[in-house]
Scaffold this motif. Structure first.
Motif, PDB file in Angstrom:
ATOM      1  N   GLY A 129      -9.157  -0.262   5.745  1.00 27.15           N
ATOM      2  CA  GLY A 129     -10.519  -0.412   5.242  1.00 27.15           C
ATOM      3  C   GLY A 129     -11.528  -0.386   6.377  1.00 27.15           C
ATOM      4  N   TRP A 170     -22.057   4.427   2.095  1.00 26.81           N
ATOM      5  CA  TRP A 170     -21.275   4.041   3.279  1.00 26.81           C
ATOM      6  C   TRP A 170     -21.402   5.135   4.336  1.00 26.81           C
ATOM      7  N   ASP A 224     -13.196   5.343  -3.515  1.00 28.08           N
ATOM      8  CA  ASP A 224     -13.831   4.147  -4.057  1.00 28.08           C
ATOM      9  C   ASP A 224     -14.880   3.525  -3.120  1.00 28.08           C
ATOM     10  N   ILE A 225     -15.031   4.111  -1.936  1.00 34.26           N
ATOM     11  CA  ILE A 225     -16.043   3.593  -1.006  1.00 34.26           C
ATOM     12  C   ILE A 225     -17.421   3.978  -1.547  1.00 34.26           C
ATOM     13  N   PRO A 227      -7.242   3.796   4.403  1.00 34.65           N
ATOM     14  CA  PRO A 227      -7.391   2.867   3.276  1.00 34.65           C
ATOM     15  C   PRO A 227      -6.618   1.558   3.478  1.00 34.65           C
ATOM     16  N   ILE A 242     -15.848  -3.081   3.483  1.00 33.02           N
ATOM     17  CA  ILE A 242     -14.832  -2.341   2.731  1.00 33.02           C
ATOM     18  C   ILE A 242     -13.478  -3.004   3.019  1.00 33.02           C
ATOM     19  N   THR A 248      -8.839  -0.180   0.038  1.00 31.64           N
ATOM     20  CA  THR A 248      -9.852   0.599  -0.676  1.00 31.64           C
ATOM     21  C   THR A 248      -9.638   2.091  -0.440  1.00 31.64           C
ATOM     22  N   GLU A 294       0.825  -1.210   0.000  1.00 28.59           N
ATOM     23  CA  GLU A 294       0.000   0.000   0.000  1.00 28.59           C
ATOM     24  C   GLU A 294       0.861   1.264   0.000  1.00 28.59           C
ATOM     25  N   GLU A 343     -13.828  -3.409   7.312  1.00 27.90           N
ATOM     26  CA  GLU A 343     -14.357  -4.730   6.966  1.00 27.90           C
ATOM     27  C   GLU A 343     -15.722  -5.012   7.563  1.00 27.90           C
TER      28      GLU A 343
END
Ligand code: FE
Length: 234
Positions: free
Chosen positions: A200, A219, A214-215, A197, A206, A210, A175, A202
């Motif tokens: 995430g 959300w 892009d979420i 990111p 997500i 991510t 990442e 989870e």
């Protein structure tokens, strides 16, 4: 007056609950302390605007549940960032009711106390409810109690390392190699939760890796329920 000085006073974090017979509610509070050992007396400081305060005034009873350090984020979110006037906070949580109909949250808790108010003191914005402990129990002994300091400095609204959202170091390294925008953290303006990111969210589906952009738009903040537009780069 230096506000910073007050940050050095240490506290635990608890769920305080009460019921007037028809409606029950609870909130996350940090001002809980034992006043005397014999008789066992405890005091809490409760904001007058707090719905639970009115239930305690009516019933003269409340319970204190000692939260575990590993308490699930949605429990903090439900009891700490929503009003019982709008939702039933007990809908999706494990709890018991005492002989006096006092609700007691037991999920992710170490111990609880049922308290009968013996004196209440008006201190302006808050009410001090001094109470005698009439019942208590230990639920777990294999975990640490959550402190206010731990919640703010370590947890930061993020999942603990032993949670399913734990990210292995290899993934973090990968990442880091990606662009800064992809790795940009975002902070909830309402509650301070930080979306990372690399981790995430989870619990909301997500996966780690991510980027915030892009979420999905529907959300919401896992801690307080705020929508995406309440977030800013952190
Ligand atoms: Fe939030």
């Amino acid at each position: 007056m230096k506000q910073e000085a007050f940050f050095n006073i240490s506290y635990g974090l608890y769920i305080i609950s009460s019921s007037d017979g028809s409606k029950k509610n609870g909130y996350i509070g940090n001002t809980v302390f034992q006043v005397t050992a014999s008789p066992a007396q405890i005091a809490i400081g409760c904001n007058k605007d707090n719905y639970t305060a009115s239930l305690i005034e009516k019933s003269g009873m409340y319970s204190i549940s000692v939260l575990k350090q590993s308490v699930k984020q949605n429990i903090i979110g439900t009891f700490g960032y929503h009003s019982g006037k709008d939702i039933d906070k007990f809908e999706n949580i494990e709890y018991i009711e005492t002989e006096n109909n006092t609700p007691v949250v037991t999920e992710d808790c170490l111990a609880w106390f049922e308290c009968k108010v013996v004196k209440q003191v008006d201190v302006g914005t808050h009410i001090l409810f001094i109470a005698e402990v009439i019942e208590n129990d230990v639920i777990a002994t294999d975990a640490e109690p959550l402190t206010y300091s731990y919640y703010h400095k370590i947890k930061k609204g993020l999942a603990p390392k032993n949670a399913p959202t734990y990210v292995d170091p290899e993934l973090l390294k990968k990442e880091k190699a990606e662009s800064t925008e992809v790795m940009q953290k975002y902070r909830c303006l309402a509650c301070g939760y930080i979306y990372d990111p690399a981790i995430g969210d989870e619990d909301s589906g997500i996966p780690p890796g991510t980027p915030f952009k892009d979420i999905p738009d529907d959300w919401v903040c896992p801690t307080c329920g705020s929508t995406k537009d309440m977030f800013e780069p952190f």
